[in-house]
Motif scaffolding. Structure first.
Motif, PDB file in Angstrom:
ATOM      1  N   PHE A 156       0.834  -1.209   0.000  1.00 46.06           N
ATOM      2  CA  PHE A 156       0.000   0.000   0.000  1.00 46.06           C
ATOM      3  C   PHE A 156       0.868   1.258   0.000  1.00 46.06           C
ATOM      4  O   PHE A 156       0.630   2.172  -0.800  1.00 46.06           O
ATOM      5  CB  PHE A 156      -0.931  -0.013   1.221  1.00 46.06           C
ATOM      6  N   GLN A 197      -0.593  10.165  -9.982  1.00 39.94           N
ATOM      7  CA  GLN A 197      -1.468   9.991 -11.158  1.00 39.94           C
ATOM      8  C   GLN A 197      -2.665  10.933 -11.064  1.00 39.94           C
ATOM      9  O   GLN A 197      -3.022  11.586 -12.047  1.00 39.94           O
ATOM     10  CB  GLN A 197      -2.000   8.560 -11.213  1.00 39.94           C
ATOM     11  N   ASP A 251      -8.252  15.416 -17.129  1.00 40.02           N
ATOM     12  CA  ASP A 251      -8.695  14.070 -17.533  1.00 40.02           C
ATOM     13  C   ASP A 251      -9.569  13.532 -16.395  1.00 40.02           C
ATOM     14  O   ASP A 251      -9.099  12.834 -15.495  1.00 40.02           O
ATOM     15  CB  ASP A 251      -7.458  13.181 -17.770  1.00 40.02           C
ATOM     16  N   ALA A 272     -12.038  11.374 -16.349  1.00 43.15           N
ATOM     17  CA  ALA A 272     -12.257   9.917 -16.315  1.00 43.15           C
ATOM     18  C   ALA A 272     -11.065   9.229 -15.642  1.00 43.15           C
ATOM     19  O   ALA A 272     -11.234   8.320 -14.823  1.00 43.15           O
ATOM     20  CB  ALA A 272     -12.442   9.385 -17.725  1.00 43.15           C
ATOM     21  N   GLY A 273      -9.862   9.708 -15.971  1.00 40.32           N
ATOM     22  CA  GLY A 273      -8.653   9.137 -15.377  1.00 40.32           C
ATOM     23  C   GLY A 273      -8.593   9.408 -13.882  1.00 40.32           C
ATOM     24  O   GLY A 273      -8.245   8.523 -13.091  1.00 40.32           O
ATOM     25  N   ARG A 309     -11.153  10.018 -11.868  1.00 41.24           N
ATOM     26  CA  ARG A 309     -12.192   9.217 -11.221  1.00 41.24           C
ATOM     27  C   ARG A 309     -11.716   7.771 -11.050  1.00 41.24           C
ATOM     28  O   ARG A 309     -11.860   7.175 -10.001  1.00 41.24           O
ATOM     29  CB  ARG A 309     -13.473   9.235 -12.065  1.00 41.24           C
ATOM     30  N   GLN A 310     -11.077   7.252 -12.108  1.00 34.75           N
ATOM     31  CA  GLN A 310     -10.614   5.872 -12.104  1.00 34.75           C
ATOM     32  C   GLN A 310      -9.534   5.646 -11.038  1.00 34.75           C
ATOM     33  O   GLN A 310      -9.567   4.650 -10.313  1.00 34.75           O
ATOM     34  CB  GLN A 310     -10.096   5.524 -13.509  1.00 34.75           C
ATOM     35  N   HIS A 370     -11.085   5.865  -7.618  1.00 34.12           N
ATOM     36  CA  HIS A 370     -11.919   4.673  -7.448  1.00 34.12           C
ATOM     37  C   HIS A 370     -11.062   3.455  -7.046  1.00 34.12           C
ATOM     38  O   HIS A 370     -11.445   2.674  -6.169  1.00 34.12           O
ATOM     39  CB  HIS A 370     -12.657   4.412  -8.760  1.00 34.12           C
ATOM     40  N   ALA A 371      -9.898   3.338  -7.692  1.00 35.63           N
ATOM     41  CA  ALA A 371      -9.029   2.185  -7.429  1.00 35.63           C
ATOM     42  C   ALA A 371      -8.418   2.254  -6.026  1.00 35.63           C
ATOM     43  O   ALA A 371      -8.188   1.225  -5.387  1.00 35.63           O
ATOM     44  CB  ALA A 371      -7.941   2.115  -8.483  1.00 35.63           C
ATOM     45  N   LYS A 395      -9.771   3.758  -3.355  1.00 34.40           N
ATOM     46  CA  LYS A 395     -10.801   3.807  -2.298  1.00 34.40           C
ATOM     47  C   LYS A 395     -10.889   2.544  -1.432  1.00 34.40           C
ATOM     48  O   LYS A 395     -10.782   2.658  -0.203  1.00 34.40           O
ATOM     49  CB  LYS A 395     -12.149   4.116  -2.980  1.00 34.40           C
ATOM     50  N   PRO A 396     -11.064   1.334  -2.016  1.00 33.37           N
ATOM     51  CA  PRO A 396     -11.213   0.164  -1.130  1.00 33.37           C
ATOM     52  C   PRO A 396      -9.960  -0.123  -0.320  1.00 33.37           C
ATOM     53  O   PRO A 396     -10.048  -0.620   0.808  1.00 33.37           O
ATOM     54  CB  PRO A 396     -11.523  -0.984  -2.097  1.00 33.37           C
ATOM     55  N   GLN A 397      -8.787   0.227  -0.880  1.00 36.96           N
ATOM     56  CA  GLN A 397      -7.525  -0.051  -0.173  1.00 36.96           C
ATOM     57  C   GLN A 397      -7.450   0.730   1.140  1.00 36.96           C
ATOM     58  O   GLN A 397      -6.961   0.234   2.148  1.00 36.96           O
ATOM     59  CB  GLN A 397      -6.339   0.306  -1.060  1.00 36.96           C
ATOM     60  N   GLY A 408      -9.907   1.532   2.930  1.00 34.56           N
ATOM     61  CA  GLY A 408     -10.818   0.859   3.847  1.00 34.56           C
ATOM     62  C   GLY A 408     -10.143  -0.312   4.556  1.00 34.56           C
ATOM     63  O   GLY A 408     -10.374  -0.543   5.747  1.00 34.56           O
TER      64      GLY A 408
END
Lengths: 172, 120
Positions: B31, B41, B50, B52-53, B55-56, B59-60, B62-64, B66
């Motif tokens: 991590f 990034q 960008d 979309a980039g 957001r992506q 998004h990637a 976020k769960p980590q 947690g």
């Protein structure tokens, strides 16, 4: 090794991928391989077809032009319809889940604290589903043989009656 | 004086790994190696507009967050994901990115301290 279920884990996030792989590896009956992209998974499936694939929905956070999860799912189900694919995503939107099911995913798991346990349950459900499907197929075959047997018996009785070799029953 | 409240919580990680310190250390290392790259990034995507980039990447990550019990940072990254995804409040994104960066620095130092405690 040969009797182990072959499982592929596809996720572009190394931490997520490793955690799921480690968690599923606790169960000795699985042989697990992991891939950072859908392209690598598809190439590996051509060599050895896995029974189960855990596939991330968003596969382009590291490589922007990488295939996304839905495209990989479509291709896998198109080439190997028997393969079970479990989609994994950070998005808990119902339309995303419905979309993956539409293309043949067995289950949809939202990334987060409960996701590893859900993955384990999905494996169990896949086994149960295939076992039930196997029983249903066996039952169907049995009923088909029984039906054919009955039909042959009726034909034989009619034939023997027409030849006067047996008497027709009183109610006939 | 009240002790400083932790912004990470390794309870979930401990339960997932059955307390295996080698696994916990491995995940923490992964991590703290990967997250700074994701932050870079996100900055780059913001500068290039960008969305979309951005957001992506959010998004990637976020769960980590947690998994390490970093709820505050998880909420910040959810906001960044929402703003970039819906392309709303775009002028607020640099502020949120800065807040997230500050949170991440604290997360990293707490996780580095945990690594020492785990002794791996």
């Amino acid at each position: 090794m040969a009797d182990k279920t072959l499982v592929y884990v596809v996720d572009d996030e190394p931490l997520q991928r490793d955690m799921l792989k480690d968690h599923l590896s606790k169960m000795s009956k699985y042989e697990i391989h992991d891939f950072p992209t859908g392209e690598e998974c598809l190439a590996a499936a051509k060599v050895r077809i896995p029974q189960i694939v855990f596939l991330d929905y968003n596969l382009n956070s590291q490589v922007r032009d990488a295939m996304d999860g839905i495209d990989v799912l479509k291709e896998l189900k198109n080439i190997y319809p028997e393969m079970e694919v479990v989609m994994i995503s950070g998005q808990d939107r119902i339309e995303v889940a419905v979309n993956t099911m539409k293309y043949g995913a067995f289950d949809y798991i939202v990334k987060g604290e409960g996701s590893f346990l859900r993955a384990e349950k999905a494996m169990f459900n896949i086994y149960r589903y295939h076992r039930l499907q196997g029983s249903a197929n066996r039952y169907k075959k049995l009923m088909t043989f029984f039906g054919i047997g009955m039909l042959l018996m009726i034909i034989l009785v009619i034939f023997l009656q027409s030849q006067g070799m047996i008497n027709a029953p009183g109610w006939y | 004086m009240e002790p400083t409240k932790s912004i990470t919580d390794l309870t979930y990680l401990k339960s997932l790994t059955g307390g295996a310190s080698d696994k916990m250390s491995k995940y923490i290392r992964m991590f703290i190696t990967g997250a700074p790259v994701s932050i870079q990034q996100m900055d780059m995507y913001f500068l290039n507009k960008d969305w979309a980039g951005l957001r992506q990447s959010a998004h990637a990550l976020k769960p980590q967050l947690g998994y390490f019990g970093a709820k505050g940072a998880e909420n910040l990254i959810k906001e960044i994901e929402r703003m970039a995804g819906d392309q709303v409040d775009l002028d607020q994104i640099p502020v949120q990115l800065e807040n997230f960066r500050k949170q991440y620095e604290l997360i990293q130092s707490e996780l580095e301290a945990s690594l020492k405690e785990l002794g791996n």
